[in-house]
Design a protein around this motif. Structure first.
Motif, short mmCIF file in Angstrom:
data_model
loop_
_atom_site.label_atom_id
_atom_site.label_comp_id
_atom_site.label_asym_id
_atom_site.label_seq_id
_atom_site.Cartn_x
_atom_site.Cartn_y
_atom_site.Cartn_z
N VAL A 75 69.16 -52.20 33.87
CA VAL A 75 69.80 -52.86 35.15
C VAL A 75 70.62 -51.57 35.79
O VAL A 75 71.61 -51.22 35.19
CB VAL A 75 70.32 -54.10 34.93
CG1 VAL A 75 70.82 -54.66 36.31
CG2 VAL A 75 69.55 -55.29 34.39
N VAL A 76 70.38 -51.60 37.15
CA VAL A 76 71.13 -50.41 37.74
C VAL A 76 72.08 -51.47 38.84
O VAL A 76 71.60 -52.42 39.56
CB VAL A 76 70.33 -49.75 38.93
CG1 VAL A 76 71.33 -48.85 39.80
CG2 VAL A 76 69.22 -48.93 37.99
N ASN A 77 73.43 -51.11 38.53
CA ASN A 77 74.51 -51.81 39.44
C ASN A 77 74.80 -51.13 40.64
O ASN A 77 74.75 -49.81 40.45
CB ASN A 77 75.53 -52.13 38.51
CG ASN A 77 75.31 -53.21 37.33
OD1 ASN A 77 74.69 -54.02 37.58
ND2 ASN A 77 75.31 -52.48 36.08
N THR A 134 75.17 -47.22 39.20
CA THR A 134 75.59 -46.85 37.76
C THR A 134 74.80 -47.93 36.78
O THR A 134 74.37 -48.79 37.27
CB THR A 134 76.98 -47.49 37.40
OG1 THR A 134 77.31 -48.79 37.90
CG2 THR A 134 78.23 -46.59 38.35
N VAL A 135 74.65 -47.36 35.64
CA VAL A 135 74.00 -47.95 34.52
C VAL A 135 74.88 -47.81 33.31
O VAL A 135 75.89 -46.57 33.53
CB VAL A 135 72.84 -47.25 34.00
CG1 VAL A 135 71.53 -47.50 35.31
CG2 VAL A 135 72.69 -45.75 33.99
N TYR A 145 76.09 -41.25 43.66
CA TYR A 145 76.55 -41.65 44.96
C TYR A 145 75.47 -41.58 46.12
O TYR A 145 74.98 -40.45 46.33
CB TYR A 145 77.87 -40.83 45.30
CG TYR A 145 78.93 -41.26 44.22
CD1 TYR A 145 79.68 -42.49 44.44
CD2 TYR A 145 79.32 -40.19 43.30
CE1 TYR A 145 80.70 -42.78 43.44
CE2 TYR A 145 79.96 -40.65 42.30
CZ TYR A 145 80.63 -41.82 42.48
OH TYR A 145 81.77 -42.21 41.46
N SER A 146 75.37 -42.40 46.92
CA SER A 146 74.52 -42.17 48.17
C SER A 146 75.14 -41.65 49.29
O SER A 146 76.20 -40.82 48.95
CB SER A 146 74.10 -43.73 48.74
OG SER A 146 75.27 -44.09 49.39
N ASN A 147 74.16 -41.05 50.22
CA ASN A 147 74.71 -40.46 51.37
C ASN A 147 75.83 -41.73 51.99
O ASN A 147 75.94 -42.76 51.50
CB ASN A 147 73.73 -40.34 52.64
CG ASN A 147 72.92 -41.66 52.82
OD1 ASN A 147 72.49 -42.48 51.86
ND2 ASN A 147 72.58 -41.89 54.17
#
Length: 161
Positions: A75-77, A134-135, A145-147
């Protein structure tokens, strides 16, 4: 002398048994960063004056593309982070968490997020917004981190009118 010899034999036996190879630890698959989430909306230039009378109304949705990781699927948080514009996220505040690729906010929730991030009521604030994915568990997670986009919010105070 007998007691020393018995203690020495017991110690050597204990250390020998405690140094066995743990197969479960040596065969773990690692998880590596691949592609960070991409924040889609609200975009640069989104602006809103938040009003207490509209606290239960829909304000906006934060929408992003999923982040990808290579390795064992897990799962990606996702965490939506706010920080003052132009600070390069020196001290970001997590204002919401999700395991999906969007988060809807009411006016009241968005107002509380802005206040929690330290923005002053009745003052137009430029806010940088990004998604942190995060995983894993806290302390050993693998963040990406996104744009980011810069939005403008004018929060109202948390106290009653």
């Amino acid at each position: 002398m007998k007691n020393i010899l018995k203690f020495l034999i017991l110690s050597i036996g204990f250390f020998t048994l405690s140094c066995t190879d743990d197969v479960a630890d040596t065969e773990r698959e690692s998880i590596n960063t691949d592609v960070a989430a991409v924040l889609q909306s609200p975009g640069d230039g989104f602006s809103m004056v938040l009003e207490n009378e509209n606290a239960s109304d829909f304000a906006t949705s934060f929408v992003w593309d999923y982040a990808t990781y290579t390795g064992t699927s897990t799962v990606v948080n996702y965490a939506i982070e706010f920080d003052a514009a132009g600070t390069n996220f020196e001290s970001p505040t997590v204002v919401a968490n999700s395991t999906t690729k969007f988060k809807e906010f009411t006016v009241g929730e968005l107002n509380q997020a802005a206040l929690d991030a330290g923005f002053v009521p009745f003052t137009e604030s430029s806010i940088d917004v990004r998604i942190k994915s995060t995983v894993g568990t806290t302390g050993v997670s693998t963040p990406q981190y996104s744009n980011y986009f810069t939005i403008t919010l004018t929060p109202y105070p948390a106290w009653p009118n």
